[in-house]
Scaffold this motif. Structure first.
Motif, mmCIF file in Angstrom:
data_model
loop_
_atom_site.group_PDB
_atom_site.id
_atom_site.type_symbol
_atom_site.label_atom_id
_atom_site.label_comp_id
_atom_site.label_asym_id
_atom_site.label_seq_id
_atom_site.Cartn_x
_atom_site.Cartn_y
_atom_site.Cartn_z
ATOM 1 N N ARG A 57 48.639 41.593 -6.352
ATOM 2 C CA ARG A 57 48.590 40.132 -6.285
ATOM 3 C C ARG A 57 48.603 39.715 -4.813
ATOM 4 O O ARG A 57 49.560 39.962 -4.089
ATOM 5 C CB ARG A 57 49.784 39.531 -7.028
ATOM 6 N N MET A 58 47.519 39.082 -4.368
ATOM 7 C CA MET A 58 47.414 38.568 -2.999
ATOM 8 C C MET A 58 47.629 37.055 -3.031
ATOM 9 O O MET A 58 47.069 36.369 -3.884
ATOM 10 C CB MET A 58 46.043 38.901 -2.410
ATOM 11 N N PHE A 59 48.437 36.551 -2.096
ATOM 12 C CA PHE A 59 48.759 35.129 -2.125
ATOM 13 C C PHE A 59 49.086 34.634 -0.727
ATOM 14 O O PHE A 59 49.445 35.415 0.172
ATOM 15 C CB PHE A 59 49.943 34.870 -3.057
ATOM 16 N N VAL A 60 48.940 33.327 -0.538
ATOM 17 C CA VAL A 60 49.331 32.672 0.717
ATOM 18 C C VAL A 60 50.802 32.299 0.590
ATOM 19 O O VAL A 60 51.185 31.505 -0.273
ATOM 20 C CB VAL A 60 48.473 31.431 0.995
ATOM 21 N N ASP A 61 51.625 32.896 1.444
ATOM 22 C CA ASP A 61 53.075 32.702 1.382
ATOM 23 C C ASP A 61 53.451 31.392 2.068
ATOM 24 O O ASP A 61 53.680 31.341 3.275
ATOM 25 C CB ASP A 61 53.759 33.902 2.047
ATOM 26 N N ASN A 62 53.529 30.330 1.292
ATOM 27 C CA ASN A 62 53.738 28.995 1.861
ATOM 28 C C ASN A 62 55.117 28.823 2.502
ATOM 29 O O ASN A 62 55.257 28.109 3.494
ATOM 30 C CB ASN A 62 53.560 27.926 0.779
ATOM 31 N N ASN A 63 56.150 29.447 1.934
ATOM 32 C CA ASN A 63 57.501 29.245 2.463
ATOM 33 C C ASN A 63 58.001 30.406 3.315
ATOM 34 O O ASN A 63 59.162 30.427 3.724
ATOM 35 C CB ASN A 63 58.487 28.979 1.317
ATOM 36 N N GLY A 64 57.142 31.397 3.571
ATOM 37 C CA GLY A 64 57.531 32.502 4.437
ATOM 38 C C GLY A 64 58.575 33.424 3.844
ATOM 39 O O GLY A 64 59.232 34.176 4.576
ATOM 40 N N GLY A 87 54.172 27.570 -6.239
ATOM 41 C CA GLY A 87 53.527 26.802 -5.188
ATOM 42 C C GLY A 87 52.706 27.643 -4.242
ATOM 43 O O GLY A 87 51.871 27.105 -3.515
ATOM 44 N N ASP A 88 52.935 28.963 -4.226
ATOM 45 C CA ASP A 88 52.109 29.841 -3.401
ATOM 46 C C ASP A 88 50.714 29.953 -4.005
ATOM 47 O O ASP A 88 50.562 30.033 -5.225
ATOM 48 C CB ASP A 88 52.733 31.239 -3.299
ATOM 49 N N ARG A 89 49.707 29.975 -3.135
ATOM 50 C CA ARG A 89 48.308 29.990 -3.607
ATOM 51 C C ARG A 89 47.808 31.427 -3.775
ATOM 52 O O ARG A 89 47.877 32.238 -2.848
ATOM 53 C CB ARG A 89 47.413 29.237 -2.624
ATOM 54 N N LEU A 90 47.304 31.729 -4.966
ATOM 55 C CA LEU A 90 46.735 33.053 -5.225
ATOM 56 C C LEU A 90 45.378 33.185 -4.561
ATOM 57 O O LEU A 90 44.583 32.247 -4.538
ATOM 58 C CB LEU A 90 46.583 33.287 -6.734
ATOM 59 N N LEU A 91 45.099 34.375 -4.030
ATOM 60 C CA LEU A 91 43.797 34.689 -3.451
ATOM 61 C C LEU A 91 43.058 35.600 -4.420
ATOM 62 O O LEU A 91 43.536 36.707 -4.721
ATOM 63 C CB LEU A 91 43.968 35.377 -2.092
ATOM 64 N N THR A 92 41.924 35.149 -4.899
ATOM 65 C CA THR A 92 41.198 35.869 -5.949
ATOM 66 C C THR A 92 40.027 36.679 -5.406
ATOM 67 O O THR A 92 39.085 36.985 -6.131
ATOM 68 C CB THR A 92 40.697 34.881 -7.020
ATOM 69 N N TYR A 93 40.066 37.040 -4.143
ATOM 70 C CA TYR A 93 38.988 37.826 -3.553
ATOM 71 C C TYR A 93 39.109 39.288 -3.971
ATOM 72 O O TYR A 93 40.217 39.829 -4.071
ATOM 73 C CB TYR A 93 39.027 37.728 -2.019
ATOM 74 N N ASN A 94 37.958 39.909 -4.193
ATOM 75 C CA ASN A 94 37.929 41.327 -4.561
ATOM 76 C C ASN A 94 37.985 42.157 -3.276
ATOM 77 O O ASN A 94 36.986 42.728 -2.845
ATOM 78 C CB ASN A 94 36.659 41.624 -5.361
ATOM 79 N N ALA A 95 39.163 42.220 -2.679
ATOM 80 C CA ALA A 95 39.300 42.786 -1.336
ATOM 81 C C ALA A 95 40.172 44.032 -1.286
ATOM 82 O O ALA A 95 40.461 44.531 -0.206
ATOM 83 C CB ALA A 95 39.883 41.735 -0.389
ATOM 84 N N VAL A 96 40.577 44.536 -2.445
ATOM 85 C CA VAL A 96 41.474 45.699 -2.480
ATOM 86 C C VAL A 96 40.654 46.974 -2.591
ATOM 87 O O VAL A 96 39.809 47.107 -3.482
ATOM 88 C CB VAL A 96 42.458 45.596 -3.659
ATOM 89 N N HIS A 113 53.011 47.447 -9.680
ATOM 90 C CA HIS A 113 52.664 46.131 -9.136
ATOM 91 C C HIS A 113 52.980 46.062 -7.648
ATOM 92 O O HIS A 113 54.048 46.503 -7.199
ATOM 93 C CB HIS A 113 53.411 45.024 -9.869
ATOM 94 N N ILE A 114 52.060 45.499 -6.877
ATOM 95 C CA ILE A 114 52.230 45.329 -5.434
ATOM 96 C C ILE A 114 51.855 43.901 -5.066
ATOM 97 O O ILE A 114 50.772 43.426 -5.411
ATOM 98 C CB ILE A 114 51.364 46.327 -4.640
ATOM 99 N N ASP A 115 52.761 43.213 -4.375
ATOM 100 C CA ASP A 115 52.495 41.877 -3.844
ATOM 101 C C ASP A 115 52.128 41.991 -2.372
ATOM 102 O O ASP A 115 52.795 42.695 -1.605
ATOM 103 C CB ASP A 115 53.728 40.985 -3.986
#
Length: 330
Positions: free
Chosen positions: A134-141, A148-157, A216-218
């Motif tokens: 699961r790739m996401f933009v960590d809004n709160n660090g 509220g964190d935004r998931l990134l759905t790019y096939n980049a793995v 699972h890996i974040d």
């Protein structure tokens, strides 16, 4: 007793994809097999088959065979279709005095416990391992996936030795058919991320596949940092911009991660800097050439892992001439 042994030989030919070959034959396989009775010196069986893949998911195969011992001819036609969630295979066989039709549907049902999702797959998974990323933009660090964190759905793995990765409807990338207890290397393909300012907290690492389950890996992403500043030369108290000099950006492991050049007005600018602690200093070789030293010797700063990115400006390095021999440096 009489020997009933058979000697079999197989010939397989792959048709190339060169333009001079008819389209319907390119990339196909032709296979021939013959069985000989050594004791009699006669041919017992012979067959010829042809197979080809269409549209990447449909495989068509047909063939004909002759049994010389019992004096009959047989044939078959087979079609296999690989859907994302199931695999279906239809086979029609002609035997002496009869036809046989076989329909087979295969698939696998697994459960991604971390993401609470049932996953259907067209490959066998029993005794294997799987991975969910699961790739996401960590809004709160926080470093973890929160509401509220935004998931990134790019096939980049990318995972070494694995194939068939797929981004699910829930935005999680899943890979199947992994060997249990095997160590794999995972890489994030930055070119597949269509937001150039986003950077992952790590780009390369290894993991061990867990048996009969999803591991699972974040991976949190942040907007990369930007730094901006100037290099000023000071001679007899007069300041002037120093252009065309090199600055070394050094990470907390002492590695030079980027070399930055100043512009004509002495300013410098660098972007896509990963979160972490850094030092910035003048290239020692250029300082030696200029017979100068820098004040400070290096700048220390930290790029914070923020969703909106970290911007540091006002960084200033002054370059002063070395004092004459015997004089003290202030």
């Amino acid at each position: 007793g009489q020997s009933t042994g058979r000697l079999r030989g197989t010939f397989t030919y792959t048709v190339s994809r060169t333009p001079g070959i008819p389209t319907y034959l390119r990339g196909s396989f032709i296979r021939s097999q013959i069985a000989v009775n050594p004791s009699k010196g006669t041919v017992s069986e012979a067959d010829l088959s042809f197979s080809r893949t269409f549209a990447r998911i449909v495989r068509l195969q047909f063939g004909v065979g002759r049994n010389f011992d019992f004096n009959y001819t047989s044939g078959f036609l087979s079609m296999t279709i690989d859907f994302n969630r199931t695999r279906t295979a239809t086979t029609i066989r002609k035997l002496p005095g009869s036809y046989n039709i076989n329909q087979n549907i295969r698939g696998n049902i697994s459960f991604d416990e971390t993401n609470a999702r049932v996953v259907l797959n067209n490959r066998e998974q029993v005794g294997r391992s799987a991975l969910s990323v699961r790739m996401f933009v960590d809004n709160n660090g926080s470093g973890t996936y929160d509401e509220g964190d935004r998931l990134l759905t790019y096939n980049a793995v990318r995972v070494s030795g694995a194939s068939g990765r797929q981004v699910g409807p829930d935005g999680v990338t899943r890979l199947h058919q992994l060997q249990q207890y095997f160590r794999y290397n995972l890489e994030i393909n930055r070119n597949a991320i269509r937001e150039p300012m986003l950077v992952p907290i790590v780009e390369n690492f290894s993991f061990i596949a867990d048996p009969n389950r999803y591991k699972h890996i974040d991976i949190p992403f942040y907007t990369s940092g930007v730094i901006e500043g100037r290099v000023i030369r000071v001679v007899d108290g007069r300041e002037s911009p120093l252009s065309g000099v090199r600055l070394q950006l050094i990470n907390d492991r002492g590695e030079v991660v980027e070399t930055i050049r100043t512009f004509s007005d002495g300013s410098f600018y660098a972007m896509e800097i990963l979160p972490g602690s850094y030092r910035l200093k003048m290239d020692p070789a250029q300082l030696t050439f200029l017979k100068s030293f820098s004040d400070p010797e290096f700048l220390e700063f930290e790029i914070q892992a923020l969703a909106e990115g970290d911007f540091l400006d006002g960084l200033t390095i002054r370059v002063l001439p070395l004092p004459e021999s015997g004089a003290a440096v202030e």
